[in-house]
Design a protein around this motif. Sequence first.
Motif, PDB file in Angstrom:
ATOM      1  N   SER A  57      37.903  30.820  51.446  1.00  0.00           N
ATOM      2  CA  SER A  57      36.888  31.584  52.183  1.00  0.00           C
ATOM      3  C   SER A  57      37.337  32.011  53.568  1.00  0.00           C
ATOM      4  O   SER A  57      36.787  32.943  54.129  1.00  0.00           O
ATOM      5  CB  SER A  57      35.613  30.756  52.308  1.00  0.00           C
ATOM      6  N   GLY A  58      38.306  31.300  54.135  1.00  0.00           N
ATOM      7  CA  GLY A  58      38.712  31.572  55.512  1.00  0.00           C
ATOM      8  C   GLY A  58      37.727  31.025  56.525  1.00  0.00           C
ATOM      9  O   GLY A  58      37.807  31.348  57.703  1.00  0.00           O
ATOM     10  N   ARG A  59      36.800  30.201  56.071  1.00  0.00           N
ATOM     11  CA  ARG A  59      35.767  29.646  56.953  1.00  0.00           C
ATOM     12  C   ARG A  59      36.078  28.207  57.323  1.00  0.00           C
ATOM     13  O   ARG A  59      36.819  27.519  56.638  1.00  0.00           O
ATOM     14  CB  ARG A  59      34.401  29.667  56.258  1.00  0.00           C
ATOM     15  N   ARG A  60      35.419  27.750  58.387  1.00  0.00           N
ATOM     16  CA  ARG A  60      35.504  26.352  58.803  1.00  0.00           C
ATOM     17  C   ARG A  60      34.564  25.524  57.923  1.00  0.00           C
ATOM     18  O   ARG A  60      33.588  26.049  57.388  1.00  0.00           O
ATOM     19  CB  ARG A  60      35.082  26.208  60.256  1.00  0.00           C
ATOM     20  N   ALA A  61      34.831  24.219  57.821  1.00  0.00           N
ATOM     21  CA  ALA A  61      33.999  23.332  57.003  1.00  0.00           C
ATOM     22  C   ALA A  61      32.561  23.313  57.510  1.00  0.00           C
ATOM     23  O   ALA A  61      31.611  23.353  56.722  1.00  0.00           O
ATOM     24  CB  ALA A  61      34.580  21.919  56.985  1.00  0.00           C
ATOM     25  N   ILE A  62      32.390  23.247  58.807  1.00  0.00           N
ATOM     26  CA  ILE A  62      31.065  23.314  59.438  1.00  0.00           C
ATOM     27  C   ILE A  62      31.137  24.418  60.487  1.00  0.00           C
ATOM     28  O   ILE A  62      31.997  24.386  61.368  1.00  0.00           O
ATOM     29  CB  ILE A  62      30.669  21.979  60.117  1.00  0.00           C
ATOM     30  N   ASP A  63      30.247  25.391  60.362  1.00  0.00           N
ATOM     31  CA  ASP A  63      30.271  26.518  61.287  1.00  0.00           C
ATOM     32  C   ASP A  63      28.843  26.944  61.605  1.00  0.00           C
ATOM     33  O   ASP A  63      28.187  27.603  60.798  1.00  0.00           O
ATOM     34  CB  ASP A  63      31.055  27.689  60.683  1.00  0.00           C
ATOM     35  N   LYS A  64      28.370  26.567  62.782  1.00  0.00           N
ATOM     36  CA  LYS A  64      27.004  26.884  63.208  1.00  0.00           C
ATOM     37  C   LYS A  64      26.824  28.379  63.496  1.00  0.00           C
ATOM     38  O   LYS A  64      25.705  28.844  63.645  1.00  0.00           O
ATOM     39  CB  LYS A  64      26.614  26.071  64.452  1.00  0.00           C
ATOM     40  N   ASN A  65      27.927  29.123  63.566  1.00  0.00           N
ATOM     41  CA  ASN A  65      27.834  30.571  63.789  1.00  0.00           C
ATOM     42  C   ASN A  65      27.489  31.344  62.514  1.00  0.00           C
ATOM     43  O   ASN A  65      27.180  32.526  62.578  1.00  0.00           O
ATOM     44  CB  ASN A  65      29.148  31.119  64.372  1.00  0.00           C
ATOM     45  N   GLN A  66      27.578  30.669  61.365  1.00  0.00           N
ATOM     46  CA  GLN A  66      27.210  31.304  60.098  1.00  0.00           C
ATOM     47  C   GLN A  66      25.690  31.337  59.976  1.00  0.00           C
ATOM     48  O   GLN A  66      24.988  30.557  60.621  1.00  0.00           O
ATOM     49  CB  GLN A  66      27.826  30.538  58.916  1.00  0.00           C
ATOM     50  N   PRO A  67      25.159  32.215  59.128  1.00  0.00           N
ATOM     51  CA  PRO A  67      23.702  32.277  58.936  1.00  0.00           C
ATOM     52  C   PRO A  67      23.149  30.948  58.406  1.00  0.00           C
ATOM     53  O   PRO A  67      23.879  30.156  57.796  1.00  0.00           O
ATOM     54  CB  PRO A  67      23.522  33.372  57.884  1.00  0.00           C
ATOM     55  N   THR A  68      21.869  30.725  58.606  1.00  0.00           N
ATOM     56  CA  THR A  68      21.205  29.528  58.096  1.00  0.00           C
ATOM     57  C   THR A  68      21.475  29.415  56.601  1.00  0.00           C
ATOM     58  O   THR A  68      21.417  30.396  55.877  1.00  0.00           O
ATOM     59  CB  THR A  68      19.684  29.619  58.350  1.00  0.00           C
ATOM     60  N   GLY A  69      21.791  28.203  56.162  1.00  0.00           N
ATOM     61  CA  GLY A  69      22.114  27.973  54.757  1.00  0.00           C
ATOM     62  C   GLY A  69      23.596  28.104  54.459  1.00  0.00           C
ATOM     63  O   GLY A  69      24.041  27.789  53.362  1.00  0.00           O
ATOM     64  N   GLU A  70      24.355  28.596  55.427  1.00  0.00           N
ATOM     65  CA  GLU A  70      25.801  28.756  55.248  1.00  0.00           C
ATOM     66  C   GLU A  70      26.594  27.948  56.267  1.00  0.00           C
ATOM     67  O   GLU A  70      27.800  28.100  56.376  1.00  0.00           O
ATOM     68  CB  GLU A  70      26.193  30.237  55.336  1.00  0.00           C
ATOM     69  N   HIS A  71      25.927  27.078  57.040  1.00  0.00           N
ATOM     70  CA  HIS A  71      26.611  26.275  58.059  1.00  0.00           C
ATOM     71  C   HIS A  71      27.615  25.320  57.427  1.00  0.00           C
ATOM     72  O   HIS A  71      28.713  25.147  57.944  1.00  0.00           O
ATOM     73  CB  HIS A  71      25.610  25.467  58.886  1.00  0.00           C
ATOM     74  N   ASN A  72      27.234  24.682  56.314  1.00  0.00           N
ATOM     75  CA  ASN A  72      28.097  23.718  55.627  1.00  0.00           C
ATOM     76  C   ASN A  72      28.823  24.455  54.508  1.00  0.00           C
ATOM     77  O   ASN A  72      28.216  24.901  53.529  1.00  0.00           O
ATOM     78  CB  ASN A  72      27.257  22.574  55.063  1.00  0.00           C
ATOM     79  N   LEU A  73      30.127  24.579  54.638  1.00  0.00           N
ATOM     80  CA  LEU A  73      30.929  25.361  53.689  1.00  0.00           C
ATOM     81  C   LEU A  73      30.785  24.861  52.256  1.00  0.00           C
ATOM     82  O   LEU A  73      30.586  25.657  51.335  1.00  0.00           O
ATOM     83  CB  LEU A  73      32.406  25.326  54.106  1.00  0.00           C
ATOM     84  N   VAL A  74      30.858  23.558  52.042  1.00  0.00           N
ATOM     85  CA  VAL A  74      30.797  23.005  50.689  1.00  0.00           C
ATOM     86  C   VAL A  74      29.454  23.312  50.037  1.00  0.00           C
ATOM     87  O   VAL A  74      29.401  23.795  48.905  1.00  0.00           O
ATOM     88  CB  VAL A  74      31.084  21.487  50.683  1.00  0.00           C
ATOM     89  N   GLU A  75      28.378  23.054  50.764  1.00  0.00           N
ATOM     90  CA  GLU A  75      27.045  23.291  50.199  1.00  0.00           C
ATOM     91  C   GLU A  75      26.830  24.772  49.881  1.00  0.00           C
ATOM     92  O   GLU A  75      26.221  25.118  48.881  1.00  0.00           O
ATOM     93  CB  GLU A  75      25.956  22.798  51.158  1.00  0.00           C
ATOM     94  N   TRP A  76      27.343  25.643  50.740  1.00  0.00           N
ATOM     95  CA  TRP A  76      27.183  27.083  50.525  1.00  0.00           C
ATOM     96  C   TRP A  76      28.051  27.574  49.369  1.00  0.00           C
ATOM     97  O   TRP A  76      27.607  28.342  48.522  1.00  0.00           O
ATOM     98  CB  TRP A  76      27.532  27.836  51.815  1.00  0.00           C
ATOM     99  N   ALA A  77      29.296  27.121  49.324  1.00  0.00           N
ATOM    100  CA  ALA A  77      30.262  27.665  48.364  1.00  0.00           C
ATOM    101  C   ALA A  77      30.115  27.117  46.948  1.00  0.00           C
ATOM    102  O   ALA A  77      30.433  27.816  45.988  1.00  0.00           O
ATOM    103  CB  ALA A  77      31.681  27.403  48.869  1.00  0.00           C
ATOM    104  N   LYS A  78      29.665  25.893  46.812  1.00  0.00           N
ATOM    105  CA  LYS A  78      29.636  25.231  45.508  1.00  0.00           C
ATOM    106  C   LYS A  78      29.015  26.076  44.393  1.00  0.00           C
ATOM    107  O   LYS A  78      29.621  26.226  43.327  1.00  0.00           O
ATOM    108  CB  LYS A  78      28.914  23.888  45.616  1.00  0.00           C
ATOM    109  N   PRO A  79      27.832  26.653  44.577  1.00  0.00           N
ATOM    110  CA  PRO A  79      27.246  27.440  43.485  1.00  0.00           C
ATOM    111  C   PRO A  79      28.083  28.662  43.111  1.00  0.00           C
ATOM    112  O   PRO A  79      28.107  29.068  41.949  1.00  0.00           O
ATOM    113  CB  PRO A  79      25.884  27.885  44.041  1.00  0.00           C
ATOM    114  N   TYR A  80      28.782  29.245  44.067  1.00  0.00           N
ATOM    115  CA  TYR A  80      29.614  30.413  43.787  1.00  0.00           C
ATOM    116  C   TYR A  80      30.910  30.019  43.083  1.00  0.00           C
ATOM    117  O   TYR A  80      31.371  30.707  42.174  1.00  0.00           O
ATOM    118  CB  TYR A  80      29.944  31.167  45.075  1.00  0.00           C
TER     119      TYR A  80
END
Length: 133
Positions: free
Chosen positions: A3-26
């Motif tokens: 993804s090119g994202r950090r594991a935890i990124d508060k700059n991402q939209p709500t629901g996408e702060h935690n990379l694992v939780e956001w990416a898992k369904p995809y």
Amino acid sequence: MISGRRAIDKNQPTGEHNLVEWAKPYLSNKRRVFRVMDPRLEGQYSQNRAQAAAALAMQCFSVEPKCRPNMDEVVKALEELQESKNMQRKGADHKQHHVRNSGPGRTNGGDGGSDAPRKASAYPRPSASLLRG
């Protein structure tokens, strides 16, 4: 990495702060894995290698530690992805070389110019992507 994202990124939209939780369904859906892919790749990656990298990431997310690959296994899997990319590129380069150098008055000998094999490095440069085709 995918993804090119950090594991935890508060700059991402709500629901996408935690990379694992956001990416898992995809990552678990072959048709939706492209939604996790780093947009800087601009779609220049093999769908098969993207799915293989997603499957590897899913193994790393396993709740059961014994089901997660160790780092040696992760590195080996990533090296295999890189090798499959290199083999695909060699095949494409060979086809391009053959097409460019075949025809009336041409031979397939070549002069070793731009088609000369590049020296492989042990590790890809940070800007290099295992998925980029």
